[in-house]
Design a protein around this motif. Structure first.
Motif, mmCIF file in Angstrom:
data_model
loop_
_atom_site.group_PDB
_atom_site.id
_atom_site.type_symbol
_atom_site.label_atom_id
_atom_site.label_comp_id
_atom_site.label_asym_id
_atom_site.label_seq_id
_atom_site.Cartn_x
_atom_site.Cartn_y
_atom_site.Cartn_z
ATOM 1 N N HIS A 1 -32.194 -5.340 34.861
ATOM 2 C CA HIS A 1 -31.070 -4.466 35.181
ATOM 3 C C HIS A 1 -30.247 -5.034 36.343
ATOM 4 O O HIS A 1 -29.026 -5.134 36.260
ATOM 5 N N CYS B 1 -24.686 3.176 29.370
ATOM 6 C CA CYS B 1 -25.494 4.216 30.019
ATOM 7 C C CYS B 1 -24.560 5.207 30.718
ATOM 8 O O CYS B 1 -23.579 4.802 31.349
ATOM 9 N N CYS C 1 -25.073 4.453 34.879
ATOM 10 C CA CYS C 1 -24.695 3.181 35.522
ATOM 11 C C CYS C 1 -23.689 2.372 34.703
ATOM 12 O O CYS C 1 -23.155 1.381 35.182
ATOM 13 N N CYS D 1 -29.943 4.943 30.596
ATOM 14 C CA CYS D 1 -30.719 3.755 30.244
ATOM 15 C C CYS D 1 -32.118 3.852 30.858
ATOM 16 O O CYS D 1 -32.375 4.703 31.709
ATOM 17 N N CYS E 1 -32.159 3.787 34.675
ATOM 18 C CA CYS E 1 -31.723 5.012 35.353
ATOM 19 C C CYS E 1 -32.744 6.129 35.184
ATOM 20 O O CYS E 1 -32.914 6.955 36.077
#
Ligand code: SF4
Ligand SMILES: [Zn+2]
Ligand SMILES: [Zn+2]
Lengths: 316, 72
Positions: A146, A285, A288, A298, A301
């Motif tokens: 990420h 997402c 984010c 996601c 998150c």
């Protein structure tokens, strides 16, 4: 006594799978040239790309950054602080090593510290969410992926490069074949093109044996973290690498054939049906904005938002 | 029953120490102690040494582990 194929001096390394012996000087030269060839052959990137190299402080990622720098690519580094201590101050020490490396060469390094950004270290996140049966590696992988993609996107990098070598790739493949994780087989590739907000990912060292990347780091005099992340101990990956090395010992070239054969089969469409499934549409997402397979938040998150996340949550 | 005339050499891997007879090659010595030559790099005084080198009495060879783990 083996002699260097290029100059006839005494060789320091012999690569049985290539039947190639080289002296120190010619080994360093060969290694850099081979990397350049792999980058071109697999169309990883060009001198116009801005490359972000994920550096952990280990031999592979630092060797990669060193080689890309020597080849004149625009390569900056990204270090992700995981907050892992393990009695050896693992994260602190690896950060110091990476910072010293960048400074010596005048290279640009971006540092992202997980505990500072998200209020928890990787082992703490894993404990809170009960993921990974005592090992934080799955959480760690998720968080690193990420952050790498976010930083690459935010700073305008076109390519993300990691230091994975052939032993890493062969061990992952071996593990996935042992359990027939076909979805993972479809996704494993030294070059993953950019799509739907995911930055292109490449592994320029994927044709080198781990022994070769270690020899490069050693001969080049790169100071790297020799101690492993404490959670790597007893990892499945190490076990599979050992097994593959025993096979390699009896039949030089086994590891390379195993992995290159897989890539060839894949290119011929052996995994086409699963690949289509694996490449289903990605969604942004809702927290984010990074790509995720299912609509909503996601996986990252879902992992971090229970706490105060630095990214403000937009009201739905 | 070690051959006194030839002596011994020492291999070190992390916190493990092995004693091997001198006169054999580095590669043979690594196999002799049950390690896989593909998984280590032999060094002396910090310098990489060839695997076909014959060990001398009193040699101290540090083996650098090349395998690293972690699944990410
Ligand atoms: S061993 Fe596991 S916890 Fe440690 S850096 Fe690798 S993936 Fe992260
Ligand atoms: Zn030479
Ligand atoms: Zn998200």
């Amino acid at each position: 006594m083996k002699r260097c194929r290029k100059c006839g001096e005494r060789a320091v390394i012999y690569m049985r799978q290539h039947r190639l012996a080289l002296c120190k000087e010619h080994y360093l030269e060969w290694f850099v040239e081979q990397t350049a060839r792999t980058i071109r052959k697999y169309r990883m990137f060009t001198k116009h790309d801005r490359v972000l190299v994920a550096v952990s402080g280990g031999k592979d990622s630092l060797a990669l950054w060193d080689v890309l720098w020597r080849l004149g690519y625009q390569a900056d580094g990204l270090y992700i602080g995981l907050g892992i201590d393990g009695g050896i101050a693992y994260s602190d020490r690896s950060r110091e090593v990476v910072e010293a490396f960048a400074q010596e060469r005048g290279l640009h390094l971006i540092v992202e510290d997980v505990p500072t950004l998200y209020g928890e270290s990787i082992p703490e996140m894993a404990r809170r969410t009960h993921r990974g049966r005592g090992k934080p590696c799955s959480v760690c992988g998720l968080v690193k992926r990420h952050i790498m993609n976010r930083v690459a996107r935010d700073h305008g990098y076109t390519v993300l490069a990691t230091g994975h070598n052939l032993d890493d790739e062969a061990a992952v493949l071996f593990a996935n074949v042992m359990t027939w994780q076909v979805g993972y087989l479809a996704r494993q590739d030294p070059v993953l093109p950019a799509r739907d907000g995911l930055v292109k990912k490449v592994k320029p060292f994927f044709r080198f044996y781990e022994r070769e990347t270690a020899a490069y780091a050693l001969l080049r005099g790169i100071a790297y973290i020799y101690d492993e992340c404490p959670f790597a101990q007893g990892a499945r990956s190490i076990y599979f690498k050992e097994v593959l090395n025993r096979l390699e010992e009896e039949r030089p070239g086994t590891k390379l054939q195993f992995f290159l054969g897989f890539l060839k089969a894949k290119k011929q469409g052996a995994f086409a049906a699963i690949q289509e499934q694996a490449e289903g549409e990605l969604h942004a997402c809702e927290v984010c904005g990074q790509p995720t397979t299912a609509p909503g938040r996601c996986a990252f998150c879902r992992l971090v938002t229970p706490l105060t996340s630095p990214t403000p949550t937009p009201s739905p | 029953m070690k051959d006194k005339a030839r002596g011994t050499a020492t291999l070190i891997l992390r916190d493990q120490t092995f004693t091997v007879p001198a006169g054999i090659t580095v590669r043979e010595a690594i196999r002799h102690v049950g390690l896989v030559p593909e998984s280590v790099l032999p060094t002396r005084d910090g310098e990489l040494i060839p695997e076909d080198e014959r060990l001398q009495d009193g040699d101290v060879i540090r083996l650098v582990a090349v395998i690293s783990g972690g699944w990410a």
